[in-house]
Each structure stands twice: as structure tokens, then as C-alpha cells.
Design an enzyme around this catalytic site. Sequence first.
Site, PDB file in Angstrom:
ATOM      1  N   LYS A  79       2.120  -3.296   7.169  1.00 24.65           N
ATOM      2  CA  LYS A  79       2.252  -3.580   5.736  1.00 24.65           C
ATOM      3  C   LYS A  79       3.717  -3.519   5.291  1.00 24.65           C
ATOM      4  CE  LYS A  79      -1.952  -4.326   4.050  1.00 24.65           C
ATOM      5  NZ  LYS A  79      -2.354  -5.401   3.122  1.00 24.65           N
TER       6      LYS A  79
ATOM      7  N   GLU B 154       0.193   3.649   1.777  1.00 23.83           N
ATOM      8  CA  GLU B 154       0.252   4.077   3.181  1.00 23.83           C
ATOM      9  C   GLU B 154       1.661   3.824   3.751  1.00 23.83           C
ATOM     10  OE1 GLU B 154      -2.247   5.639   4.808  1.00 23.83           O
ATOM     11  OE2 GLU B 154      -1.490   5.536   6.863  1.00 23.83           O
TER      12      GLU B 154
ATOM     13  N   THR C 237       0.801  -1.223   0.000  1.00 28.95           N
ATOM     14  CA  THR C 237       0.000   0.000   0.000  1.00 28.95           C
ATOM     15  C   THR C 237       0.835   1.275   0.000  1.00 28.95           C
ATOM     16  OG1 THR C 237      -1.382   1.345   1.473  1.00 28.95           O
ATOM     17  CG2 THR C 237      -0.200  -0.435   2.509  1.00 28.95           C
TER      18      THR C 237
ATOM     19  N   TYR D  31      -1.147   0.338  10.805  1.00 30.09           N
ATOM     20  CA  TYR D  31      -1.461  -0.316   9.516  1.00 30.09           C
ATOM     21  C   TYR D  31      -0.261  -0.227   8.571  1.00 30.09           C
ATOM     22  CZ  TYR D  31      -3.492  -0.923   4.841  1.00 30.09           C
ATOM     23  OH  TYR D  31      -3.736  -1.317   3.544  1.00 30.09           O
TER      24      TYR D  31
END
Length: 348
Positions: A161, A135, A133, A157
Site C-alpha cells: 500500500k 496499516e 491505509t 500488505y
Amino acid sequence: MKKKRALIFGVTGQDGAYLSKFLLKKKYVVYGVKRRSSIINTKRIDDIYKDINYKSNFTLLYGDLTDASSILNLIKKVNPNEVYNLAAQSHVQVSFEVPEYSADVNGLGTLRILEAIRSLNLEKKVKFYQAGTSEMFGSTKEKFQNEKTTFQPVSPYGVSKCFAHWITKNYRDAYGMFACNGILFNHESPIRGETFVTKKIIQGLIRIKQGKQKKLFLGNLYSKRDWGHAKDYVEAMWKMLQQKKPDDFVIGTGKTFTIKEFVNKASKKLNLNIKWIGKGIKEKAVNIKNKKVIIECRRRYFRPLEVDYLKGNATKAKKILKWAPKILIDNLIDEMIEHEIENSNDQH
Ligand code: NAP
Ligand code: GDD
């Protein structure tokens, strides 16, 4: 020729539903992993069962990324050619509330799949896709992020990841596994989860217009996101696994908009004339027609740390995968609005 078998973790999610349909169209036999829930969680894939062309090639099996034995048994049973790991606790704000669980599912869950493949001696046979991601770029100052941009995650998160990304690369390098990381920027669709901002905005504005809701409450209006369509992005996942060599790819549209710009675009398409007044947490949008405040900001929707700016540079994917986004923000919003209106008419 024998049909290819794909195993999808996260089949009940937005991307799982699009990927299942994409692979079924390509004549794959698809096995999807769903987890036990107290209410039925297969709404996004129910139409596959009703489709005479697909249902005989689509099987759902129970499993959970927090349960290593279930993963091992699934891989043994299915003996897949391709494994797609789309399962995750995928909500950034929620990851601040349940950090350990998010790390377990997103980080260790990925390791559990890789280790199951390896311990079944399938590392030279199975191709693996990991749902990475944007992110992970977090607080980067780079204005056009690509595969070389350093990860600076700012949420549990994002951190989880990053672990998944690096462990996937580690298994590729250490054991010669065909394992790819997609680094996907935000992608949406009519079946996007209702607590993600695009779906929340479109659903909220339509309900306001229909008189079913008075106000929409949002958080940070000024973060910028690169929004594409899930349908395009699952094609990129598949393309990664069809290459000669495993590699990592950024997938994005190369365009970025603030949340406020998304609201403005959606309200214009809905013929809702709005005017923004106030500043900071007091900023709000007024419906010019009836002078009513229809959007306000609430602290509870702000994150402890924010990713302020995302814009994806998918040059490598364009060159190697021959991938480019077909659906950009305006058509995405049109499709989401159309679906939402149809759905709300069905319900009432
Ligand atoms: P989503 O709609 O939230 O779907 C997540 C899926 O994971 C659901 O099927 C969910 O099952 C499943 N899941 C959650 N916890 C699990 C567990 N412990 N064991 C097994 N399955 C579990 O997410 P999405 O938007 O489709 O995204 C797919 C993947 O891409 C995710 O890994 C996400 O982090 C990543 N990603 C998404 C975007 C994006 O903008 N959409 C961008 C970059 C990366 P339930 O249906 O039962 O909840
Ligand atoms: N969810 C939400 N709800 N976000 C809001 C709200 C609100 O009421 N108001 C403002 N926002 C802002 C968030 O602060 C964030 O800056 C932006 O809208 C987008 O939030 P989300 O739609 O929740 O998506 P995300 O960018 O945090 O995460 C999504 O994209 C990632 C890829 O960059 C998820 O799909 C992740 O799973 C994915 O990895």
C-alpha cells in the site's frame, strides 16, 4: 446536465458496496469492476439490482487488477469522470501467506490503473482515488497519526500500500493528474468480511449465545485500533475528489480501543457476562453464568509482526473536507449486532 460516471474497482467489497449506493444517491452512473470467481461474489451489491431507483444506473463489468489490458479496456469503454481504486488483497495476515500476489494486486494494480489513464490521454480529465491505509504507519511511535507521520509498514500488505500511495502521488506530481490518497483507519459495518476481527467477534459471540458455537478463537487481544463505520468513510473518499486541488487525507475517529475492549463492549451489549482469566496465550474468557470458557487465544491468529497501536488524527479532513465521523464504536457495534441477529434468524 450530463450525469457523472464513476468506475469502482473492488465494487464487490465492503467499501465498494457502500460507495456504489452513496454515488447512486448522488445521481452518478456507476460502473463496478468485479472479478471472475467460482461462486457468485456479488452478495453485497445484489440489493442495488432490486432497487428500481438505482438499477438502471448500475453496471457490472469483468476485470482484474492483475490484468493490465482489462483495466485499459474498461477505462476506455466507460470513459469515467472519477475512478475509485478500492480493489485489494486487503487481509493483513493473509498478505504474509501470499506476499507476491498482495504486492501485485495492491501495488502494481494501482500503477496499472494510473498508467491506463495516462496512456489513454485522460490524465487531465479523470479524477482518481486510491484506498490507502493506516496499516502504512506500521511501527510508528507517534500516538496520533496524521498526513505527516512517517510510514513504517510491518506487513507485505502495508508495504504494497506504500507503493500504491507513492505512485499515486508520483503521477499527480509528474503528470498533473487529479489523484488523491485516502489514508483510512479501520472501518467496519454489518457487511464487513467475516475474517476481520470485529465481524468475527460479533458473529462468534452471537453464535455462542444461540448455542450454535462453543468457542471463539482469537489472536492478539492487546493491539489497538481506531474503528469507524464504512458508510462515513466512503463519503470522505468522494469529498476528496470534489476539491479544487488533489491531496492526501487521513480519515479516522481519533479514538482507539484494544481488541479485548471491543470484545467486552460487544459481550455487554449481548448480555453475555464474561470474566477474563490467565495470561498471554493462555488468556481466556469465561461465561460467568455457566462457567464455560467461550474465548481462547490461538497462535495461528497472531501475525509475524503486529501493528500495535493506531489512532487517526483527521484534523485536515475536518478542516478542508468538512468531514467528521457520524457513527462511533458503540453505534457501530449495535448496528453489527442487529444485522447479525436478523441474518442468523433468516438462516435458521
Ligand atoms: P474488501 O471487502 O476486502 O474488498 C476488496 C475488493 O477488492 C473486493 O471487491 C475484491 O473482490 C476486490 N479484489 C481483490 N483482488 C482483486 C483483483 N485482483 N482484481 C480486482 N478486484 C480485486 O475490502 P474493503 O474493506 O472494502 O476495503 C476497500 C479498500 O480499502 C481496500 O483496498 C483496502 O485495502 C482498503 N482499506 C480498507 C480499510 C478497512 O478498514 N476496511 C482501511 C484502510 C484501507 P472479491 O469480492 O472478488 O474478493
Ligand atoms: N483478523 C483477525 N482475526 N485479527 C485478530 C484476531 C483474529 O482472530 N485476533 C486478534 N486480531 C487482531 C489483529 O492481530 C489486529 O491487530 C487487529 O485484531 C485487527 O485485525 P483485522 O480486523 O484483521 O484488521 P487489520 O487492522 O489487520 O486490517 C484492517 O484495517 C486496515 C487499516 O488499518 C484491514 O481492513 C486492512 O485492509 C486495512 O488497511
